[in-house]
Write an enzyme that holds these catalytic residues in place. Structure first.
Site, PDB file in Angstrom:
ATOM      1  N   GLY A  10       0.821  -1.210   0.000  1.00  0.00           N
ATOM      2  CA  GLY A  10       0.000   0.000   0.000  1.00  0.00           C
ATOM      3  C   GLY A  10       0.852   1.255   0.000  1.00  0.00           C
ATOM      4  O   GLY A  10       2.090   1.203  -0.001  1.00  0.00           O
ATOM      5  N   ASP A  31       0.759  -8.723   1.812  1.00  0.00           N
ATOM      6  CA  ASP A  31      -0.355  -7.955   1.234  1.00  0.00           C
ATOM      7  C   ASP A  31      -1.210  -8.917   0.417  1.00  0.00           C
ATOM      8  O   ASP A  31      -0.692  -9.863  -0.172  1.00  0.00           O
ATOM      9  CB  ASP A  31       0.194  -6.858   0.299  1.00  0.00           C
ATOM     10  CG  ASP A  31      -0.714  -5.639   0.248  1.00  0.00           C
ATOM     11  OD1 ASP A  31      -0.278  -4.555   0.656  1.00  0.00           O
ATOM     12  OD2 ASP A  31      -1.876  -5.777  -0.207  1.00  0.00           O
ATOM     13  N   ASN A  32      -2.518  -8.676   0.389  1.00  0.00           N
ATOM     14  CA  ASN A  32      -3.354  -9.494  -0.495  1.00  0.00           C
ATOM     15  C   ASN A  32      -3.688  -8.739  -1.784  1.00  0.00           C
ATOM     16  O   ASN A  32      -4.443  -9.234  -2.621  1.00  0.00           O
ATOM     17  CB  ASN A  32      -4.644  -9.962   0.212  1.00  0.00           C
ATOM     18  CG  ASN A  32      -5.567  -8.815   0.562  1.00  0.00           C
ATOM     19  OD1 ASN A  32      -5.216  -7.642   0.383  1.00  0.00           O
ATOM     20  ND2 ASN A  32      -6.752  -9.128   1.051  1.00  0.00           N
ATOM     21  N   THR A  35      -6.161  -3.560  -2.247  1.00  0.00           N
ATOM     22  CA  THR A  35      -5.982  -2.123  -2.539  1.00  0.00           C
ATOM     23  C   THR A  35      -4.499  -1.774  -2.716  1.00  0.00           C
ATOM     24  O   THR A  35      -4.189  -0.705  -3.232  1.00  0.00           O
ATOM     25  CB  THR A  35      -6.602  -1.215  -1.445  1.00  0.00           C
ATOM     26  OG1 THR A  35      -6.010  -1.519  -0.185  1.00  0.00           O
ATOM     27  CG2 THR A  35      -8.109  -1.403  -1.355  1.00  0.00           C
ATOM     28  N   GLY A  36      -3.605  -2.642  -2.314  1.00  0.00           N
ATOM     29  CA  GLY A  36      -2.166  -2.425  -2.529  1.00  0.00           C
ATOM     30  C   GLY A  36      -1.791  -2.817  -3.954  1.00  0.00           C
ATOM     31  O   GLY A  36      -2.559  -3.474  -4.658  1.00  0.00           O
ATOM     32  N   VAL A  57      -4.249 -11.186   5.636  1.00  0.00           N
ATOM     33  CA  VAL A  57      -3.960 -11.333   7.070  1.00  0.00           C
ATOM     34  C   VAL A  57      -5.217 -11.552   7.914  1.00  0.00           C
ATOM     35  O   VAL A  57      -5.118 -11.798   9.118  1.00  0.00           O
ATOM     36  CB  VAL A  57      -3.137 -10.142   7.631  1.00  0.00           C
ATOM     37  CG1 VAL A  57      -1.778 -10.063   6.943  1.00  0.00           C
ATOM     38  CG2 VAL A  57      -3.896  -8.825   7.524  1.00  0.00           C
ATOM     39  N   ASN A  99      -4.961 -11.762  14.430  1.00  0.00           N
ATOM     40  CA  ASN A  99      -3.926 -12.668  13.906  1.00  0.00           C
ATOM     41  C   ASN A  99      -2.531 -12.070  14.042  1.00  0.00           C
ATOM     42  O   ASN A  99      -1.585 -12.758  14.429  1.00  0.00           O
ATOM     43  CB  ASN A  99      -4.196 -12.973  12.425  1.00  0.00           C
ATOM     44  CG  ASN A  99      -5.427 -13.852  12.243  1.00  0.00           C
ATOM     45  OD1 ASN A  99      -5.807 -14.592  13.146  1.00  0.00           O
ATOM     46  ND2 ASN A  99      -6.048 -13.766  11.082  1.00  0.00           N
ATOM     47  N   GLY A 102      -1.518 -12.191  17.597  1.00  0.00           N
ATOM     48  CA  GLY A 102      -1.193 -13.579  17.963  1.00  0.00           C
ATOM     49  C   GLY A 102       0.213 -13.937  17.496  1.00  0.00           C
ATOM     50  O   GLY A 102       0.989 -14.587  18.219  1.00  0.00           O
ATOM     51  N   TYR A 145     -14.946   1.193   8.999  1.00  0.00           N
ATOM     52  CA  TYR A 145     -13.520   1.508   9.192  1.00  0.00           C
ATOM     53  C   TYR A 145     -13.287   1.995  10.617  1.00  0.00           C
ATOM     54  O   TYR A 145     -12.407   1.507  11.315  1.00  0.00           O
ATOM     55  CB  TYR A 145     -13.117   2.587   8.191  1.00  0.00           C
ATOM     56  CG  TYR A 145     -11.647   2.946   8.185  1.00  0.00           C
ATOM     57  CD1 TYR A 145     -10.686   2.000   7.836  1.00  0.00           C
ATOM     58  CD2 TYR A 145     -11.224   4.238   8.486  1.00  0.00           C
ATOM     59  CE1 TYR A 145      -9.335   2.339   7.800  1.00  0.00           C
ATOM     60  CE2 TYR A 145      -9.879   4.582   8.453  1.00  0.00           C
ATOM     61  CZ  TYR A 145      -8.936   3.636   8.107  1.00  0.00           C
ATOM     62  OH  TYR A 145      -7.605   3.984   8.074  1.00  0.00           O
TER      63      TYR A 145
END
Ligand code: UDP
Length: 310
Positions: A10, A31-32, A35-36, A57, A99, A102, A145
């Site tokens: 991002g 990153d998935n 939006t990145g 994530v 996550n 953790g 958000y």
């Protein structure tokens, strides 16, 4: 140090990856790419201290080997993005933060949460100090958000208090600069791209609402210092110089020499009327304050978008 940066592809995640790599650290960027963009990290491809892992994530995060720090920057962050991706926004702020915390606990890593001025909602206290608890509509369109980030802050403090994790919380105010997406919907990128293309500048509402715009290099410096500091309380990071949206539009028109006209559009629901950080805490605890004024930052931002428009 060996660090994980979520949301590394991002706008801010990629600049932070640059900063930590430049300082000699090893960075795993995650990153998935919803939006990145890979392009933001293209210059780090093949770097011996950087790797990009494509992963959401909001699902269990597995990282081999030791980790000294986690900077959790993954989230859609422009109002248009989180209106289009409401469930993902809620999930990454809640499940994604859980996550990442953790993982911090498992690795004994320091954790920094990218929180937001949106935790203050449409504020009744101005400027906003960290002690203000906010004025957020949980069921409005921005609630996905705002509430996700508020939950993320609560979860971060719970991991600190219950598990003894070392945590930092940055409340990031409006930030702009190169690597924002041209159409990400935020006001600076919208206006600059519209001005360069000779399209009308879209003023939502009467344009009298205010924001305070921080250039990305100042923000990255603030995050870097906060991460390396011992301060776990939420810390505002932003530029306290406040402008109306109309003033911003005029500056961008002057700077680009554009003859674009202004066009009124409806004000989005729950759009905060004013926003300006009280940065006393960052100034006092970190000795940090922004150095790049709006006109200088806009020059770099316009140059970035001009390169891409040609
Ligand atoms: N805005 C605008 N025109 C645009 C985009 C945004 O007038 O094309 C206004 C928006 O209504 C808000 C301010 O600019 O008052 C900042 O919007 P942005 O989406 O950048 O982020 P926000 O601060 O609302 O999270």
């Amino acid at each position: 140090m060996r660090l994980l940066i979520t949301g590394a592809a991002g706008f801010l995640g990629s600049h932070l990856s640059d900063r930590f790599v430049t300082e000699g650290h090893e960075v795993i960027g995650m990153d998935n790419l919803i939006t990145g963009r890979r392009e933001n990290l293209a210059h780090l491809a093949g770097h011996p201290r950087f790797q990009l892992v494509i992963h959401d994530v909001s699902r269990y995060i597995g990282v081999d080997g030791p980790l000294d720090g986690i900077l959790h920057f993954a989230s859609p962050a422009s109002p248009i993005d989180y209106l289009e991706l409401p469930i993902q926004t809620l999930k990454v702020g809640s499940l994604g933060t859980h996550n990442a915390l953790g993982l911090a606990k498992a690795k004994g890593a320091r954790f920094l949460l990218a929180s937001t001025s949106e935790v203050y909602g449409d504020p009744e206290v101005h400027p906003q100090p960290e002690s203000y608890w906010g004025h957020v509509n949980p069921v409005g369109p921005r609630g996905v958000y705002d509430e996700a980030k508020r939950f993320a802050e609560a979860m971060t403090m719970a991991y600190h208090r219950y598990h003894g994790i070392e945590t930092r919380i940055a409340r990031i105010f409006n930030t702009y600069g190169p690597r924002m997406r041209a159409r990400d919907g935020r006001v600076v990128s919208n206006f600059v791209v519209q001005a360069l293309r000779g399209e009308p500048l879209t003023i939502y509402g009467d344009g009298q609402q205010t924001r305070s715009f921080c250039y990305m290099s100042d923000l990255v410096e603030g995050i870097y210092q906060l991460f390396n500091s011992p301060h776990r309380d939420p810390t505002n990071l932003g530029n306290p110089a406040e402008f109306t949206i109309l003033q911003l539009a005029e500056q961008i028109l002057t700077l680009t020499g554009s003859s674009s006209v202004l066009e009124r559009r409806p004000l989005p629901t729950d759009d905060p009327r004013v926003r300006r950080p009280d940065i006393t805490r960052a100034r006092t605890l970190l000795g940090w304050e922004p150095r790049v004024g709006l006109s200088e930052g806009l020059v770099h931002t316009v140059a970035h978008f001009r390169d891409r428009a040609d």
